[in-house]
Design a protein around this motif. Sequence first.
Motif, PDB file in Angstrom:
ATOM      1  N   GLU A  77       0.824  -1.211   0.000  1.00  0.00           N
ATOM      2  CA  GLU A  77       0.000   0.000   0.000  1.00  0.00           C
ATOM      3  C   GLU A  77       0.857   1.259   0.000  1.00  0.00           C
ATOM      4  OE1 GLU A  77      -3.274   2.004   2.938  1.00  0.00           O
ATOM      5  OE2 GLU A  77      -3.242  -0.177   2.773  1.00  0.00           O
ATOM      6  N   GLU A  78       1.968   1.231   0.772  1.00  0.00           N
ATOM      7  CA  GLU A  78       2.843   2.400   0.871  1.00  0.00           C
ATOM      8  C   GLU A  78       3.628   2.650  -0.405  1.00  0.00           C
ATOM      9  OE1 GLU A  78       4.129  -0.539   2.866  1.00  0.00           O
ATOM     10  OE2 GLU A  78       2.226  -0.261   3.854  1.00  0.00           O
ATOM     11  N   ARG A  79       3.791   1.600  -1.206  1.00  0.00           N
ATOM     12  CA  ARG A  79       4.650   1.718  -2.383  1.00  0.00           C
ATOM     13  C   ARG A  79       4.217   0.725  -3.470  1.00  0.00           C
ATOM     14  NH1 ARG A  79      11.166   1.232  -2.272  1.00  0.00           N
ATOM     15  NH2 ARG A  79      11.473   1.979  -4.382  1.00  0.00           N
ATOM     16  N   PRO A  80       3.076   1.005  -4.139  1.00  0.00           N
ATOM     17  CA  PRO A  80       2.629   0.084  -5.196  1.00  0.00           C
ATOM     18  C   PRO A  80       3.624   0.044  -6.351  1.00  0.00           C
ATOM     19  CG  PRO A  80       1.089   1.927  -4.924  1.00  0.00           C
ATOM     20  CD  PRO A  80       2.194   2.110  -3.942  1.00  0.00           C
ATOM     21  N   MET A  81       3.636  -1.056  -7.066  1.00  0.00           N
ATOM     22  CA  MET A  81       4.562  -1.240  -8.181  1.00  0.00           C
ATOM     23  C   MET A  81       4.105  -0.433  -9.393  1.00  0.00           C
ATOM     24  SD  MET A  81       5.436  -5.306  -7.975  1.00  0.00           S
ATOM     25  CE  MET A  81       6.498  -5.236  -9.414  1.00  0.00           C
ATOM     26  N   GLY A  82       4.950   0.445  -9.866  1.00  0.00           N
ATOM     27  CA  GLY A  82       4.652   1.239 -11.059  1.00  0.00           C
ATOM     28  C   GLY A  82       4.568   0.346 -12.285  1.00  0.00           C
ATOM     29  N   GLY A  83       3.644   0.655 -13.166  1.00  0.00           N
ATOM     30  CA  GLY A  83       3.502  -0.113 -14.398  1.00  0.00           C
ATOM     31  C   GLY A  83       2.624  -1.345 -14.265  1.00  0.00           C
ATOM     32  N   TYR A  84       2.203  -1.668 -13.053  1.00  0.00           N
ATOM     33  CA  TYR A  84       1.354  -2.843 -12.821  1.00  0.00           C
ATOM     34  C   TYR A  84       0.008  -2.382 -12.288  1.00  0.00           C
ATOM     35  CZ  TYR A  84       5.450  -5.779 -13.374  1.00  0.00           C
ATOM     36  OH  TYR A  84       6.542  -6.409 -13.892  1.00  0.00           O
ATOM     37  N   VAL A  85      -1.018  -3.143 -12.591  1.00  0.00           N
ATOM     38  CA  VAL A  85      -2.358  -2.862 -12.080  1.00  0.00           C
ATOM     39  C   VAL A  85      -2.903  -4.155 -11.471  1.00  0.00           C
ATOM     40  CG1 VAL A  85      -3.471  -3.275 -14.322  1.00  0.00           C
ATOM     41  CG2 VAL A  85      -4.616  -1.878 -12.635  1.00  0.00           C
ATOM     42  N   GLY A  86      -3.550  -4.017 -10.312  1.00  0.00           N
ATOM     43  CA  GLY A  86      -4.154  -5.173  -9.657  1.00  0.00           C
ATOM     44  C   GLY A  86      -5.530  -5.450 -10.238  1.00  0.00           C
ATOM     45  N   LEU A  87      -5.773  -6.707 -10.583  1.00  0.00           N
ATOM     46  CA  LEU A  87      -7.088  -7.075 -11.116  1.00  0.00           C
ATOM     47  C   LEU A  87      -8.142  -6.919 -10.024  1.00  0.00           C
ATOM     48  CD1 LEU A  87      -6.139 -10.228 -13.227  1.00  0.00           C
ATOM     49  CD2 LEU A  87      -6.360  -7.848 -13.977  1.00  0.00           C
ATOM     50  N   PRO A  88      -9.390  -6.676 -10.421  1.00  0.00           N
ATOM     51  CA  PRO A  88     -10.450  -6.474  -9.424  1.00  0.00           C
ATOM     52  C   PRO A  88     -10.520  -7.620  -8.416  1.00  0.00           C
ATOM     53  CG  PRO A  88     -11.250  -5.916 -11.604  1.00  0.00           C
ATOM     54  CD  PRO A  88      -9.891  -6.555 -11.783  1.00  0.00           C
ATOM     55  N   GLU A  89     -10.582  -7.264  -7.152  1.00  0.00           N
ATOM     56  CA  GLU A  89     -10.604  -8.280  -6.099  1.00  0.00           C
ATOM     57  C   GLU A  89     -11.869  -9.122  -6.131  1.00  0.00           C
ATOM     58  OE1 GLU A  89      -9.662  -6.138  -2.500  1.00  0.00           O
ATOM     59  OE2 GLU A  89      -7.524  -6.190  -2.998  1.00  0.00           O
ATOM     60  N   VAL A  90     -12.978  -8.584  -6.650  1.00  0.00           N
ATOM     61  CA  VAL A  90     -14.206  -9.383  -6.724  1.00  0.00           C
ATOM     62  C   VAL A  90     -14.029 -10.573  -7.649  1.00  0.00           C
ATOM     63  CG1 VAL A  90     -15.753  -7.480  -6.129  1.00  0.00           C
ATOM     64  CG2 VAL A  90     -15.246  -7.947  -8.527  1.00  0.00           C
ATOM     65  N   TRP A  91     -13.073 -10.494  -8.578  1.00  0.00           N
ATOM     66  CA  TRP A  91     -12.826 -11.634  -9.467  1.00  0.00           C
ATOM     67  C   TRP A  91     -12.264 -12.818  -8.700  1.00  0.00           C
ATOM     68  CZ3 TRP A  91     -10.208  -9.256 -14.442  1.00  0.00           C
ATOM     69  CH2 TRP A  91     -11.126  -8.400 -15.074  1.00  0.00           C
ATOM     70  N   ASN A  92     -11.721 -12.591  -7.510  1.00  0.00           N
ATOM     71  CA  ASN A  92     -11.173 -13.676  -6.696  1.00  0.00           C
ATOM     72  C   ASN A  92     -12.279 -14.562  -6.133  1.00  0.00           C
ATOM     73  OD1 ASN A  92      -8.790 -12.340  -7.134  1.00  0.00           O
ATOM     74  ND2 ASN A  92      -8.543 -11.652  -5.031  1.00  0.00           N
ATOM     75  N   GLU A  93     -13.448 -13.992  -5.926  1.00  0.00           N
ATOM     76  CA  GLU A  93     -14.508 -14.688  -5.196  1.00  0.00           C
ATOM     77  C   GLU A  93     -15.610 -15.223  -6.088  1.00  0.00           C
ATOM     78  OE1 GLU A  93     -15.712 -11.496  -2.707  1.00  0.00           O
ATOM     79  OE2 GLU A  93     -13.688 -11.269  -1.894  1.00  0.00           O
ATOM     80  N   GLU A  94     -15.673 -14.756  -7.315  1.00  0.00           N
ATOM     81  CA  GLU A  94     -16.819 -15.095  -8.147  1.00  0.00           C
ATOM     82  C   GLU A  94     -16.541 -16.311  -9.016  1.00  0.00           C
ATOM     83  OE1 GLU A  94     -18.506 -11.598  -9.901  1.00  0.00           O
ATOM     84  OE2 GLU A  94     -18.327 -10.485  -8.030  1.00  0.00           O
ATOM     85  N   GLY A  95     -17.447 -16.586  -9.940  1.00  0.00           N
ATOM     86  CA  GLY A  95     -17.431 -17.824 -10.696  1.00  0.00           C
ATOM     87  C   GLY A  95     -16.426 -17.898 -11.822  1.00  0.00           C
ATOM     88  N   ASP A  96     -16.623 -18.931 -12.645  1.00  0.00           N
ATOM     89  CA  ASP A  96     -15.700 -19.227 -13.738  1.00  0.00           C
ATOM     90  C   ASP A  96     -15.579 -18.091 -14.746  1.00  0.00           C
ATOM     91  OD1 ASP A  96     -15.075 -21.684 -12.711  1.00  0.00           O
ATOM     92  OD2 ASP A  96     -16.616 -22.747 -13.851  1.00  0.00           O
ATOM     93  N   GLY A  97     -16.640 -17.308 -14.936  1.00  0.00           N
ATOM     94  CA  GLY A  97     -16.580 -16.190 -15.872  1.00  0.00           C
ATOM     95  C   GLY A  97     -15.522 -15.185 -15.463  1.00  0.00           C
ATOM     96  N   ASP A  98     -15.419 -14.933 -14.149  1.00  0.00           N
ATOM     97  CA  ASP A  98     -14.412 -13.990 -13.671  1.00  0.00           C
ATOM     98  C   ASP A  98     -13.014 -14.586 -13.777  1.00  0.00           C
ATOM     99  OD1 ASP A  98     -16.007 -11.734 -13.043  1.00  0.00           O
ATOM    100  OD2 ASP A  98     -16.774 -12.827 -11.323  1.00  0.00           O
ATOM    101  N   GLN A  99     -12.886 -15.878 -13.590  1.00  0.00           N
ATOM    102  CA  GLN A  99     -11.585 -16.513 -13.759  1.00  0.00           C
ATOM    103  C   GLN A  99     -11.143 -16.406 -15.214  1.00  0.00           C
ATOM    104  OE1 GLN A  99     -12.037 -20.451 -12.158  1.00  0.00           O
ATOM    105  NE2 GLN A  99     -12.245 -19.704 -10.066  1.00  0.00           N
ATOM    106  N   ALA A 100     -12.083 -16.530 -16.141  1.00  0.00           N
ATOM    107  CA  ALA A 100     -11.761 -16.391 -17.562  1.00  0.00           C
ATOM    108  C   ALA A 100     -11.350 -14.953 -17.868  1.00  0.00           C
ATOM    109  CB  ALA A 100     -12.959 -16.805 -18.423  1.00  0.00           C
ATOM    110  N   ARG A 101     -11.999 -13.981 -17.232  1.00  0.00           N
ATOM    111  CA  ARG A 101     -11.625 -12.580 -17.433  1.00  0.00           C
ATOM    112  C   ARG A 101     -10.208 -12.336 -16.911  1.00  0.00           C
ATOM    113  NH1 ARG A 101     -16.492  -9.341 -14.915  1.00  0.00           N
ATOM    114  NH2 ARG A 101     -15.478  -7.522 -15.809  1.00  0.00           N
ATOM    115  N   ALA A 102      -9.897 -12.893 -15.750  1.00  0.00           N
ATOM    116  CA  ALA A 102      -8.546 -12.738 -15.192  1.00  0.00           C
ATOM    117  C   ALA A 102      -7.523 -13.373 -16.128  1.00  0.00           C
ATOM    118  CB  ALA A 102      -8.471 -13.362 -13.801  1.00  0.00           C
TER     119      ALA A 102
END
Length: 131
Positions: A74-99
């Motif tokens: 949190e204090e120093r996020p990695m430049g050039g990278y973006v974190g995928l939406p956290e809701v994709w961690n909990e939802e179904g196969d469609g979100d896994q395919a999006r990831a």
Amino acid sequence: MQMPKPSEEDKERFRAAVPDHPDVVVKPMFGNLGAFVNGNMFAGLFGPTIGVRLSEADRTLLESSERTVPFGPEERPMGGYVGLPEVWNEEGDGDQARARAWVMKAYAYVAGLPPKEPKAPKEPKARGQKK
């Protein structure tokens, strides 16, 4: 700086999102995981969050259409990278395919970059010499 540890489920979800190519290397990084091509990291796992390195256009598209999160400490996020939406961690196969689709975009982008040059070995210090 607190380093979150991914669960075994998080690690499995990450490995499932990473393309199965012979030039992809997944290795541990600070208690988390990183996926590399030609020595460059294209995706990483930081706690439960998958982060990807995208082209500027793809990153803008993802950030404007989804609830992305910073990737890394949190204090120093990695430049050039973006974190995928956290809701994709909990939802179904469609979100896994999006990831998987975004990780694949990251792989394609980073595979097109110049290979990372290995660092030269450090000279050993003489005994008793201060830093």
